[in-house]
Scaffold this motif. Structure first.
Motif, PDB file in Angstrom:
ATOM      1  N   ARG A 190       0.818  -1.218   0.000  1.00 18.20           N
ATOM      2  CA  ARG A 190       0.000   0.000   0.000  1.00 18.20           C
ATOM      3  C   ARG A 190       0.852   1.270   0.000  1.00 18.20           C
ATOM      4  NH1 ARG A 190      -2.887  -3.740  -0.655  1.00 18.20           N
ATOM      5  NH2 ARG A 190      -4.866  -4.245   0.375  1.00 18.20           N
ATOM      6  N   ALA A 191       2.025   1.194  -0.602  1.00 19.21           N
ATOM      7  CA  ALA A 191       2.980   2.303  -0.539  1.00 19.21           C
ATOM      8  C   ALA A 191       2.394   3.619  -1.063  1.00 19.21           C
ATOM      9  CB  ALA A 191       4.253   1.952  -1.299  1.00 19.21           C
ATOM     10  N   LYS A 192       1.561   3.544  -2.095  1.00 18.07           N
ATOM     11  CA  LYS A 192       0.978   4.763  -2.662  1.00 18.07           C
ATOM     12  C   LYS A 192      -0.008   5.417  -1.699  1.00 18.07           C
ATOM     13  CE  LYS A 192       1.523   3.494  -7.531  1.00 18.07           C
ATOM     14  NZ  LYS A 192       0.843   3.181  -8.807  1.00 18.07           N
ATOM     15  N   ARG A 193      -0.493   4.643  -0.736  1.00 16.64           N
ATOM     16  CA  ARG A 193      -1.446   5.170   0.257  1.00 16.64           C
ATOM     17  C   ARG A 193      -0.777   5.366   1.619  1.00 16.64           C
ATOM     18  NH1 ARG A 193      -5.882   0.717   0.182  1.00 16.64           N
ATOM     19  NH2 ARG A 193      -6.599   1.907   1.987  1.00 16.64           N
ATOM     20  N   LYS A 194       0.527   5.502   1.615  1.00 14.46           N
ATOM     21  CA  LYS A 194       1.268   5.573   2.880  1.00 14.46           C
ATOM     22  C   LYS A 194       0.751   6.664   3.817  1.00 14.46           C
ATOM     23  CE  LYS A 194       5.545   7.173   2.973  1.00 14.46           C
ATOM     24  NZ  LYS A 194       7.015   7.316   2.947  1.00 14.46           N
ATOM     25  N   GLN A 195       0.475   7.842   3.278  1.00 24.78           N
ATOM     26  CA  GLN A 195       0.023   8.952   4.121  1.00 24.78           C
ATOM     27  C   GLN A 195      -1.288   8.616   4.829  1.00 24.78           C
ATOM     28  OE1 GLN A 195       1.852  11.759   4.795  1.00 24.78           O
ATOM     29  NE2 GLN A 195       0.295  12.012   6.385  1.00 24.78           N
ATOM     30  N   GLU A 196      -2.133   7.873   4.152  1.00 29.10           N
ATOM     31  CA  GLU A 196      -3.405   7.449   4.750  1.00 29.10           C
ATOM     32  C   GLU A 196      -3.168   6.610   6.014  1.00 29.10           C
ATOM     33  OE1 GLU A 196      -6.730   4.178   3.401  1.00 29.10           O
ATOM     34  OE2 GLU A 196      -5.973   5.539   1.849  1.00 29.10           O
ATOM     35  N   PHE A 197      -2.164   5.746   5.954  1.00 35.81           N
ATOM     36  CA  PHE A 197      -1.879   4.892   7.114  1.00 35.81           C
ATOM     37  C   PHE A 197      -1.141   5.658   8.214  1.00 35.81           C
ATOM     38  CE2 PHE A 197      -2.548   1.852   3.665  1.00 35.81           C
ATOM     39  CZ  PHE A 197      -3.461   0.991   4.269  1.00 35.81           C
ATOM     40  N   ILE A 198      -0.313   6.613   7.829  1.00 37.03           N
ATOM     41  CA  ILE A 198       0.305   7.485   8.832  1.00 37.03           C
ATOM     42  C   ILE A 198      -0.784   8.232   9.596  1.00 37.03           C
ATOM     43  CG2 ILE A 198       1.738   9.553   9.163  1.00 37.03           C
ATOM     44  CD1 ILE A 198       3.408   8.590   6.741  1.00 37.03           C
ATOM     45  N   ASP A 199      -1.755   8.757   8.863  1.00 37.74           N
ATOM     46  CA  ASP A 199      -2.876   9.471   9.492  1.00 37.74           C
ATOM     47  C   ASP A 199      -3.665   8.550  10.420  1.00 37.74           C
ATOM     48  OD1 ASP A 199      -2.146  11.721   8.055  1.00 37.74           O
ATOM     49  OD2 ASP A 199      -3.679  11.453   6.498  1.00 37.74           O
ATOM     50  N   LYS A 200      -3.833   7.295  10.002  1.00 38.57           N
ATOM     51  CA  LYS A 200      -4.570   6.345  10.837  1.00 38.57           C
ATOM     52  C   LYS A 200      -3.839   6.097  12.161  1.00 38.57           C
ATOM     53  CE  LYS A 200      -6.525   1.688  11.021  1.00 38.57           C
ATOM     54  NZ  LYS A 200      -6.773   0.409  10.319  1.00 38.57           N
ATOM     55  N   TYR A 201      -2.509   5.948  12.090  1.00 40.02           N
ATOM     56  CA  TYR A 201      -1.719   5.786  13.315  1.00 40.02           C
ATOM     57  C   TYR A 201      -1.944   6.979  14.250  1.00 40.02           C
ATOM     58  CZ  TYR A 201       1.368   1.764  12.149  1.00 40.02           C
ATOM     59  OH  TYR A 201       1.888   0.520  11.889  1.00 40.02           O
ATOM     60  N   LEU A 202      -1.821   8.191  13.713  1.00 42.58           N
ATOM     61  CA  LEU A 202      -1.943   9.388  14.546  1.00 42.58           C
ATOM     62  C   LEU A 202      -3.354   9.522  15.118  1.00 42.58           C
ATOM     63  CD1 LEU A 202       0.075  12.034  12.486  1.00 42.58           C
ATOM     64  CD2 LEU A 202       0.866  10.546  14.325  1.00 42.58           C
ATOM     65  N   GLU A 203      -4.352   9.184  14.331  1.00 41.68           N
ATOM     66  CA  GLU A 203      -5.739   9.227  14.823  1.00 41.68           C
ATOM     67  C   GLU A 203      -5.942   8.242  15.967  1.00 41.68           C
ATOM     68  OE1 GLU A 203      -8.131   8.494  11.377  1.00 41.68           O
ATOM     69  OE2 GLU A 203      -7.541  10.385  10.425  1.00 41.68           O
ATOM     70  N   SER A 204      -5.340   7.054  15.851  1.00 42.56           N
ATOM     71  CA  SER A 204      -5.454   6.053  16.916  1.00 42.56           C
ATOM     72  C   SER A 204      -4.764   6.537  18.186  1.00 42.56           C
ATOM     73  CB  SER A 204      -4.839   4.726  16.463  1.00 42.56           C
ATOM     74  OG  SER A 204      -5.547   4.182  15.374  1.00 42.56           O
ATOM     75  N   PHE A 205      -3.576   7.125  18.034  1.00 42.04           N
ATOM     76  CA  PHE A 205      -2.860   7.651  19.198  1.00 42.04           C
ATOM     77  C   PHE A 205      -3.677   8.753  19.879  1.00 42.04           C
ATOM     78  CE2 PHE A 205       1.383   6.692  16.835  1.00 42.04           C
ATOM     79  CZ  PHE A 205       1.248   5.341  17.135  1.00 42.04           C
ATOM     80  N   ASN A 206      -4.261   9.627  19.073  1.00 40.61           N
ATOM     81  CA  ASN A 206      -5.038  10.745  19.633  1.00 40.61           C
ATOM     82  C   ASN A 206      -6.326  10.278  20.289  1.00 40.61           C
ATOM     83  OD1 ASN A 206      -3.183  12.715  18.834  1.00 40.61           O
ATOM     84  ND2 ASN A 206      -4.128  12.947  16.806  1.00 40.61           N
ATOM     85  N   ALA A 207      -6.857   9.160  19.803  1.00 40.45           N
ATOM     86  CA  ALA A 207      -8.111   8.622  20.355  1.00 40.45           C
ATOM     87  C   ALA A 207      -7.912   7.944  21.709  1.00 40.45           C
ATOM     88  CB  ALA A 207      -8.754   7.652  19.374  1.00 40.45           C
ATOM     89  N   HIS A 208      -6.658   7.598  22.012  1.00 44.78           N
ATOM     90  CA  HIS A 208      -6.353   6.902  23.264  1.00 44.78           C
ATOM     91  C   HIS A 208      -5.194   7.614  23.971  1.00 44.78           C
ATOM     92  CE1 HIS A 208      -8.069   3.873  20.476  1.00 44.78           C
ATOM     93  NE2 HIS A 208      -8.746   3.509  21.529  1.00 44.78           N
ATOM     94  N   PRO A 209      -5.462   8.814  24.505  1.00 45.11           N
ATOM     95  CA  PRO A 209      -4.385   9.569  25.142  1.00 45.11           C
ATOM     96  C   PRO A 209      -3.780   8.823  26.322  1.00 45.11           C
ATOM     97  CG  PRO A 209      -6.517  10.549  25.620  1.00 45.11           C
ATOM     98  CD  PRO A 209      -6.756   9.506  24.583  1.00 45.11           C
TER      99      PRO A 209
END
Length: 237
Positions: free
Chosen positions: A213-232
């Motif tokens: 999914r290399a072409k969608r890498k930014q999408e997965f980076i965003d998903k990581y950050l959203e998960s981190f923010n959802a569980h402070p």
């Protein structure tokens, strides 16, 4: 004097060893005993980023790979990222690991290494890696779940060492699991039995993202950050 998070990790890594039996053709990979520079590099890294008593959330991978922590002793950190981002050089060896590229893109998006490592600690379901020998004699990475025989052999070792790492100052409200397939399936079942964490949050493994999914890498980076923010980070343990 109370131990720092770094003290705990360094003690843990220094004493890591597997003494049980393994299936035929499978070898344990312990960078802390096999690579002469790794122990010093590992100590430098953790003293630089973990020399405090701040609690951290845990991000759980599968097991160390040959080109990342198998070479540096630091999860998801190849020699290129070790030098360019962490400022720690290793001589005589250079590794490039796609998983490390993705993780350090996540780290940059989070706010950089200082901020990221202040809040998170990388671990693995198995703290030591495995390799299998191909017919031509070359070694390839092998995962703890790649055979039922291996999983059974190392199960007590994995449980014991997860328990040890929880004593470092880990926030047990959530565990981010790298791998939405076999790794998360195993860890969720293990957590139901052992009660390590209140919640397991599966995230796509960096290797999967970079390979498929290399072409969608930014999408997965965003998903990581959203998960981190959802569980402070929960400061009360």
């Amino acid at each position: 004097m109370k131990k720092t998070f770094a003290d705990h990790v360094i003690d843990f890594n220094t004493n890591l060893q597997y003494t049980g039996k393994l299936p035929s053709g499978i070898r344990i990979m312990n960078p802390f005993r096999e690579q002469p520079q790794v122990m010093d590099i590992m100590q430098q890294f953790y003293r630089r980023f973990y020399g405090d008593q701040h609690p951290r959330q845990i991000i759980m991978g599968i097991n160390p790979g040959r080109l990342g922590s198998g070479a540096t002793g630091i999860p998801f950190t190849d020699t290129k990222r070790l030098q360019s981002v962490c400022g720690i050089s290793i001589s005589g060896i250079q590794t490039h690991e796609p998983s490390s590229v993705f993780i350090y893109d996540v780290i940059a998006a989070y706010g950089g290494a200082e901020k990221f490592y202040h809040d998170f600690y990388f671990a693995s379901v198995s703290p030591l890696g495995f390799t299998a020998v191909k017919e031509d004699g070359t070694e390839i990475n092998y995962n703890y779940y790649d055979s039922a025989e291996l999983t059974k052999a190392v199960y007590p070792f994995m449980v014991e060492n997860i328990k040890k790492q929880l004593e470092f100052g880990v926030d047990r409200s959530v565990c981010y699991c790298l791998g939405t397939g076999k790794n998360s399936q195993f860890l969720i079942k293990l957590n139901e039995k052992e009660g390590f964490f209140k919640k397991i949050v599966p995230l796509e493994h960096p290797r999967f993202v970079m390979q498929y999914r290399a072409k969608r890498k930014q999408e997965f980076i965003d998903k990581y950050l959203e998960s981190f923010n959802a569980h402070p980070l929960a400061f009360s343990r």
